[in-house]
Design a protein around this motif. Sequence first.
Motif, PDB file in Angstrom:
ATOM      1  N   UNK A  85       0.663  -0.890   0.368  1.00 43.18           N
ATOM      2  CA  UNK A  85      -0.012  -0.004   0.016  1.00 43.18           C
ATOM      3  C   UNK A  85       0.359   1.090   0.127  1.00 43.18           C
ATOM      4  N   UNK A  86       2.303   1.482   0.487  1.00 47.34           N
ATOM      5  CA  UNK A  86       2.941   2.650   0.476  1.00 47.34           C
ATOM      6  C   UNK A  86       3.404   2.583  -0.462  1.00 47.34           C
ATOM      7  N   UNK A  87       4.084   1.252  -1.068  1.00 46.05           N
ATOM      8  CA  UNK A  87       4.521   1.817  -2.122  1.00 46.05           C
ATOM      9  C   UNK A  87       3.963   1.833  -3.331  1.00 46.05           C
ATOM     10  N   UNK A 124       0.240   6.726  -7.812  1.00 38.70           N
ATOM     11  CA  UNK A 124      -1.055   6.901  -7.430  1.00 38.70           C
ATOM     12  C   UNK A 124      -0.995   8.819  -6.722  1.00 38.70           C
ATOM     13  N   UNK A 125      -0.055   9.313  -6.522  1.00 42.92           N
ATOM     14  CA  UNK A 125       0.522  11.061  -6.190  1.00 42.92           C
ATOM     15  C   UNK A 125      -1.075  11.370  -6.629  1.00 42.92           C
ATOM     16  N   UNK A 126      -1.249  11.289  -8.571  1.00 43.43           N
ATOM     17  CA  UNK A 126      -1.067  12.212  -9.507  1.00 43.43           C
ATOM     18  C   UNK A 126      -3.221  11.877  -8.932  1.00 43.43           C
ATOM     19  N   UNK A 127      -3.560  11.514  -8.816  1.00 43.45           N
ATOM     20  CA  UNK A 127      -5.177  10.314  -8.081  1.00 43.45           C
ATOM     21  C   UNK A 127      -5.643  11.818  -6.787  1.00 43.45           C
ATOM     22  N   UNK A 128      -4.126  11.802  -6.614  1.00 43.77           N
ATOM     23  CA  UNK A 128      -4.694  12.078  -4.836  1.00 43.77           C
ATOM     24  C   UNK A 128      -3.770  13.816  -4.633  1.00 43.77           C
ATOM     25  N   UNK A 129      -3.757  13.582  -4.954  1.00 45.40           N
ATOM     26  CA  UNK A 129      -3.000  15.385  -5.281  1.00 45.40           C
ATOM     27  C   UNK A 129      -3.371  16.176  -5.436  1.00 45.40           C
ATOM     28  N   UNK A 130      -3.978  17.600  -4.914  1.00 44.16           N
ATOM     29  CA  UNK A 130      -4.310  18.119  -5.135  1.00 44.16           C
ATOM     30  C   UNK A 130      -4.609  19.312  -6.333  1.00 44.16           C
ATOM     31  N   UNK A 131      -5.583  19.121  -7.329  1.00 39.67           N
ATOM     32  CA  UNK A 131      -5.287  19.491  -8.935  1.00 39.67           C
ATOM     33  C   UNK A 131      -4.588  21.073  -8.934  1.00 39.67           C
ATOM     34  N   UNK A 178       0.697   8.006   4.027  1.00 36.26           N
ATOM     35  CA  UNK A 178       0.528   8.520   2.823  1.00 36.26           C
ATOM     36  C   UNK A 178      -2.191   8.092   2.560  1.00 36.26           C
ATOM     37  N   UNK A 179      -2.082   7.728   3.564  1.00 42.14           N
ATOM     38  CA  UNK A 179      -3.918   8.275   3.785  1.00 42.14           C
ATOM     39  C   UNK A 179      -3.595   9.634   4.080  1.00 42.14           C
ATOM     40  N   UNK A 221       5.469  22.178  -8.768  1.00 36.12           N
ATOM     41  CA  UNK A 221       4.510  21.608  -9.907  1.00 36.12           C
ATOM     42  C   UNK A 221       4.572  19.914  -9.981  1.00 36.12           C
ATOM     43  N   UNK A 222       5.271  19.655  -8.787  1.00 41.27           N
ATOM     44  CA  UNK A 222       4.903  17.918  -8.639  1.00 41.27           C
ATOM     45  C   UNK A 222       4.176  17.686  -8.048  1.00 41.27           C
ATOM     46  N   UNK A 223       3.912  16.800  -7.632  1.00 43.61           N
ATOM     47  CA  UNK A 223       2.483  15.870  -7.000  1.00 43.61           C
ATOM     48  C   UNK A 223       3.011  16.111  -5.981  1.00 43.61           C
ATOM     49  N   UNK A 224       4.093  15.980  -5.268  1.00 48.01           N
ATOM     50  CA  UNK A 224       4.111  15.921  -3.991  1.00 48.01           C
ATOM     51  C   UNK A 224       4.020  17.681  -2.807  1.00 48.01           C
ATOM     52  N   UNK A 225       3.206  18.411  -3.970  1.00 47.21           N
ATOM     53  CA  UNK A 225       2.755  19.881  -3.827  1.00 47.21           C
ATOM     54  C   UNK A 225       1.702  19.845  -2.764  1.00 47.21           C
ATOM     55  N   UNK A 226       1.301  19.371  -2.916  1.00 42.06           N
ATOM     56  CA  UNK A 226      -0.333  19.441  -1.935  1.00 42.06           C
ATOM     57  C   UNK A 226      -0.388  17.707  -1.767  1.00 42.06           C
ATOM     58  N   UNK A 227       0.974  17.530  -1.015  1.00 47.59           N
ATOM     59  CA  UNK A 227       1.268  16.078   0.407  1.00 47.59           C
ATOM     60  C   UNK A 227       1.444  16.578   1.473  1.00 47.59           C
ATOM     61  N   UNK A 228       1.201  17.730   1.658  1.00 46.93           N
ATOM     62  CA  UNK A 228       2.408  18.667   2.289  1.00 46.93           C
ATOM     63  C   UNK A 228       2.070  17.747   4.312  1.00 46.93           C
ATOM     64  N   UNK A 229       0.540  17.347   4.553  1.00 48.27           N
ATOM     65  CA  UNK A 229       0.606  17.166   6.246  1.00 48.27           C
ATOM     66  C   UNK A 229      -0.119  15.266   5.763  1.00 48.27           C
ATOM     67  N   UNK A 230       0.569  14.950   6.830  1.00 49.10           N
ATOM     68  CA  UNK A 230       1.837  15.065   7.762  1.00 49.10           C
ATOM     69  C   UNK A 230       3.231  14.716   7.320  1.00 49.10           C
ATOM     70  N   UNK A 231       4.464  15.206   7.843  1.00 43.34           N
ATOM     71  CA  UNK A 231       4.872  14.916   7.747  1.00 43.34           C
ATOM     72  C   UNK A 231       6.109  13.021   6.664  1.00 43.34           C
ATOM     73  N   UNK A 232       5.647  12.716   6.068  1.00 45.12           N
ATOM     74  CA  UNK A 232       6.573  11.488   5.952  1.00 45.12           C
ATOM     75  C   UNK A 232       7.604  10.945   5.851  1.00 45.12           C
ATOM     76  N   UNK A 233       8.767  12.199   6.393  1.00 47.19           N
ATOM     77  CA  UNK A 233       9.809  12.334   6.573  1.00 47.19           C
ATOM     78  C   UNK A 233      10.235  12.319   8.132  1.00 47.19           C
TER      79      UNK A 233
END
Length: 215
Positions: free
Chosen positions: A48-50, A56-63, A144-145, A185-197
Motif C-alpha cells: 500500500x505504501x509503495x 497514485x500521487x497524481x490521482x490523490x494530489x490536489x489539482x 500516505x492516507x 509543479x510536482x505531485x508532492x506539492x499538495x501532500x504536506x501533512x503529515x511529514x513523511x520523513x
Amino acid sequence: MRTVVALVFLGIATSTLCAGVARASQVEPSVNVREEIDIPLTLGFGALWLVSNLGMKEQFSAPSFDASRYEHIGSMDRSAIGNWSPAADSASDVILIASFVTPFLLNGMDHAVFGKDRSRLGRWIWSDLLIVLETVAIAGAFTNMAKWAYNRHRPYNYIAIHDTARYDEIQGDEELRALLQEEMESNDAALSFWSGHTTLTFAALCASATLLTSK
C-alpha cells in the motif's frame, strides 16, 4: 469525510502512545516475531505504501494551488513558509536513510557483544529486520492516507504571498528558481501533512530502540 479520517488517525495514534507508555516501565521488554502474522502485515502495508508512492500521487494530489487558502493557515505554520531550502531537503533524506541503517548496525553490535545466543546470528538479523520493516511499512501507509485526506499544500507554495523578500531572493538565483518551480509543479506539492520523513524516521528509531532494550 476528512474530519472522520483525522479522528481515526488520532485514535490510532493515541492508542499507540498509550501502549508505548505502558511498556516503558519494562526494563527489558520481550519482542517476539510471529511470522504468520508479521509477514502478511509487512507485505500488505508495504505494498500500500509503495504503490501509493509510486503510482497514485497524481490521482490523490490536489489539482491546483489556491492562494486564498493562505488565510486559513495558522500563525505557527506561517512562520515556516520562507524556510524552503534544497540543502535542508537533502539533509532530511540523509537523516532518513541513517535512521534505517545506523540503528540496525547498533543492534548487531549489541547482540554480538552482549547477546546470550550468538550462534543464532541469522535469526536475530531476520527478526530485527522484519520488525523494523513492518513498523516502517505501517507508518508509511498511514502517512500516505493522511496526506490524501488533507491535501495540504506545502509551505513553499506560499512564499510569493507571505515572504516577498525570500521570493525575490529565489527569483534572483536561476538554479533556486528552477528548483522551486519544479517543486511547486510536482505531485508532492499538495501532500504536506503529515511529514513523511519525520514519521518514517521516528518509526524506524522507535523500533530500533525497542530492539536494543529487548531480550
